[in-house]
Scaffold this motif. Structure first.
Motif, PDB file in Angstrom:
ATOM      1  N   ILE A 121       0.834  -1.200   0.000  1.00 36.48           N
ATOM      2  CA  ILE A 121       0.000   0.000   0.000  1.00 36.48           C
ATOM      3  C   ILE A 121       0.868   1.249   0.000  1.00 36.48           C
ATOM      4  O   ILE A 121       0.578   2.222  -0.674  1.00 36.48           O
TER       5      ILE A 121
ATOM      6  N   PRO B 148       2.773   0.952  -7.078  1.00 34.70           N
ATOM      7  CA  PRO B 148       1.661   1.423  -7.906  1.00 34.70           C
ATOM      8  C   PRO B 148       0.511   0.417  -7.826  1.00 34.70           C
ATOM      9  O   PRO B 148       0.714  -0.735  -7.442  1.00 34.70           O
ATOM     10  N   ASN B 149      -0.665   0.839  -8.210  1.00 29.82           N
ATOM     11  CA  ASN B 149      -1.853   0.003  -8.052  1.00 29.82           C
ATOM     12  C   ASN B 149      -1.739  -1.388  -8.663  1.00 29.82           C
ATOM     13  O   ASN B 149      -2.118  -2.365  -8.036  1.00 29.82           O
ATOM     14  N   ASP B 150      -1.242  -1.493  -9.904  1.00 28.66           N
ATOM     15  CA  ASP B 150      -1.214  -2.809 -10.535  1.00 28.66           C
ATOM     16  C   ASP B 150      -0.230  -3.749  -9.849  1.00 28.66           C
ATOM     17  O   ASP B 150      -0.525  -4.923  -9.641  1.00 28.66           O
TER      18      ASP B 150
ATOM     19  N   TYR C 164       0.751  -3.459  -6.694  1.00 24.39           N
ATOM     20  CA  TYR C 164       0.135  -3.713  -5.388  1.00 24.39           C
ATOM     21  C   TYR C 164      -0.886  -4.840  -5.498  1.00 24.39           C
ATOM     22  O   TYR C 164      -0.865  -5.791  -4.720  1.00 24.39           O
ATOM     23  N   CYS C 165      -1.760  -4.737  -6.472  1.00 27.00           N
ATOM     24  CA  CYS C 165      -2.806  -5.749  -6.631  1.00 27.00           C
ATOM     25  C   CYS C 165      -2.214  -7.120  -6.927  1.00 27.00           C
ATOM     26  O   CYS C 165      -2.659  -8.125  -6.359  1.00 27.00           O
TER      27      CYS C 165
ATOM     28  N   ASN D  59      -9.140  -1.112   0.009  1.00 26.83           N
ATOM     29  CA  ASN D  59      -8.543  -1.256  -1.318  1.00 26.83           C
ATOM     30  C   ASN D  59      -9.371  -2.135  -2.251  1.00 26.83           C
ATOM     31  O   ASN D  59      -8.909  -2.489  -3.337  1.00 26.83           O
TER      32      ASN D  59
ATOM     33  N   THR E 142      -9.940  -0.823  -5.841  1.00 30.49           N
ATOM     34  CA  THR E 142      -8.702  -0.898  -6.624  1.00 30.49           C
ATOM     35  C   THR E 142      -8.435  -2.329  -7.078  1.00 30.49           C
ATOM     36  O   THR E 142      -8.086  -2.573  -8.240  1.00 30.49           O
TER      37      THR E 142
ATOM     38  N   ASP F  26     -11.079  -3.332  -9.693  1.00 34.72           N
ATOM     39  CA  ASP F  26     -10.777  -2.656 -10.966  1.00 34.72           C
ATOM     40  C   ASP F  26      -9.598  -3.331 -11.666  1.00 34.72           C
ATOM     41  O   ASP F  26      -9.620  -3.525 -12.882  1.00 34.72           O
ATOM     42  N   PHE F  27      -8.576  -3.671 -10.896  1.00 35.60           N
ATOM     43  CA  PHE F  27      -7.418  -4.362 -11.465  1.00 35.60           C
ATOM     44  C   PHE F  27      -7.844  -5.690 -12.080  1.00 35.60           C
ATOM     45  O   PHE F  27      -7.466  -6.012 -13.209  1.00 35.60           O
TER      46      PHE F  27
END
Length: 148
Positions: A10, A14-16, A18-19, A51, A54, A57-58
């Protein structure tokens, strides 16, 4: 464990990425049969709640853009989502008396992530059958409590 990965990711990823890390950690913990105590469950439930959009969405973007000829198997993502939907849903969150299930129910009510991810897995399976490769079969089961 998964909550350590979640906390570290977290703050730094970056989001991708992280996911990816969170989903891999969830899948690995599930395969290893790791059990979490109530404090860990609350921490994981809170992190996932914060999260969840996020992550969904990923997964949706991953599934929509999935190309079985160029991508790795989507089954690990599906397995991690299955763990979230079925095993982690009872984890408490930072809200008194709330479980992750309430957030899942709200987020997944009009969300196509589960079905789109399942379509990606089916495309991957069809491709592997055509190529003569083997795979592990299974599907995501959305419970009635989670918009099933």
């Amino acid at each position: 464990s998964v909550f350590c990965v979640c906390n570290a990711a977290i703050q730094t990823e970056p989001n991708d990425i992280y996911c990816e890390r969170v989903l891999e950690a969830i899948d690995s913990c599930d395969k290893a049969g790791i059990q979490f105590n109530s404090r860990q469950q609350k921490e994981i439930g809170t992190i996932l709640k914060k999260n969840l959009e996020t992550i969904l969405d990923f997964l949706f973007d991953f599934a929509v853009d999935f190309d079985p000829t160029r991508e790795q198997s989507p089954t690990r993502h599906r397995s991690a989502l299955r763990v979230i939907l079925n095993d982690f849903k009872h984890f408490s969150t930072d809200e008194e008396g709330e479980t992750l299930e309430q957030s899942l129910d709200t987020k997944l009510q009009d969300d196509d992530t589960v079905s789109v991810l399942e379509e990606a897995v089916q495309a991957w399976e069809r491709y592997n059958i055509a190529e003569g490769q083997s795979y592990v079969k299974g599907s995501i089961v959305k419970t009635d409590a989670i918009g099933g």
